[in-house]
Scaffold this active site. Sequence first.
Site, PDB file in Angstrom:
ATOM      1  CG  ASP A   1      -2.086  -0.919   1.114  1.00  0.00           C
ATOM      2  OD1 ASP A   1      -2.530  -1.162  -0.015  1.00  0.00           O
ATOM      3  OD2 ASP A   1      -2.569  -1.403   2.146  1.00  0.00           O
ATOM      4  CB  SER A   2       3.676   2.328   2.152  1.00  0.00           C
ATOM      5  OG  SER A   2       2.950   2.183   3.362  1.00  0.00           O
TER       6      SER A   2
END
Length: 401
Positions: free
Chosen positions: A174-175
């Site tokens: 996600d990051s």
Amino acid sequence: MTQENSGGPLAGLRVIEMGSLIAGPFCGQVLGDFGAEVIKLEDPKVGDPMRQWGRSKPKGLSPWWPVIGRNKKSVTVDLRTDEGRDIARALIAKADVVVENFRPGTLEKWGMGYEALAKTNPGLVMARVSGFGQTGPYSKRAGYALVGEAMGGLRHITGEPDRNPARAGISIGDSLSGLNAALGVMMALHARQRTGKGQVVDAAIYESVLTVMENLITEYDLTGYVRERSGAVLPGIAPSNVYPTKSGELVLIGANQDTLFKRLCDLMGRPDLAEDVRYRDHAARGAHQAELDARIAAWTADQDIEDLLPKLEAAGLATGRIYRAPDMLKDPQFAARQSIVTVAHPVFGAIKMQNAFPRLTRTPGGVRWPGPTLGEHTDAVLAEAGLDVEAIAGLRSRGVI
């Protein structure tokens, strides 16, 4: 170099953030950290789930939300209603960037796809973060980080070789996709300076993971070698590992260059190892990695870490401890660079969190405020958009905001 009092390099940039959880909102966090006005649209009833996520709930609140929601304005609007979508369109018409991480096709179903929005705002940049991207046979699938990390190749090579694949202790997929989206936004804005036109930034989680997988694909293509799990080491890179110490702590040592390895051998009292045919160059050390690590571990296991670290540092070797949060908070390097900052919070009081990175010398980013309360900025933002008090009250009574 003198810093400018400009509010950050992205001051004056308006971003509308739609979507929730981590991937899209992390992009918004990065842009907000560097001065962009990030207006986050949230469901009026529950807001972003990150307001509730996390293992602990001090004072009934999630410690996750103050970080990922920082530097953002919260506006409640129900995008599933016609009136809510009209509000979103009005805000987007005056925005530079839209960030969204709905399942592909959702915005189109609502009549808010890029082509529709660009008709009234041709310079709009839209960052679309999803599991598999906006095209291809998997595009409509639910795309969470765990799948993107697996398909991108990270999961298979993470962990010990005799165990199932492991995961990082954070949602790294996600990051990475949020960072990729933020980078894409800046590229698209730069292109807009020349053309006056916006575009879509399509950031897929699996591709964001794939992009950091080094030579994994090329090595297989050329040699047929499939990289496998190798635990704490990188295969063929030696010495570069964690080693035991007398005090029970692990120490990191990186000395895989010839000159550094010779220094390590001198420290160990074994200068002959630097000339040993098994260890005298990079390829040889890689081929005998396990036995070399065993030799170094036998030496470090007889050393106290407080005595060992200064010796390793004085020799110019890459070395250090494995940090946890308490170690970061008391480390002088973190303190000197203000890597961790203290931010005022209306409920918690003073809270600590990581600062804005990377550092810019003239127009740095920073944390101006933590994640806001749900709908904290709704009235002010809508009033600025031209709605009067009665219109806002009517929208609220109908559950639109």
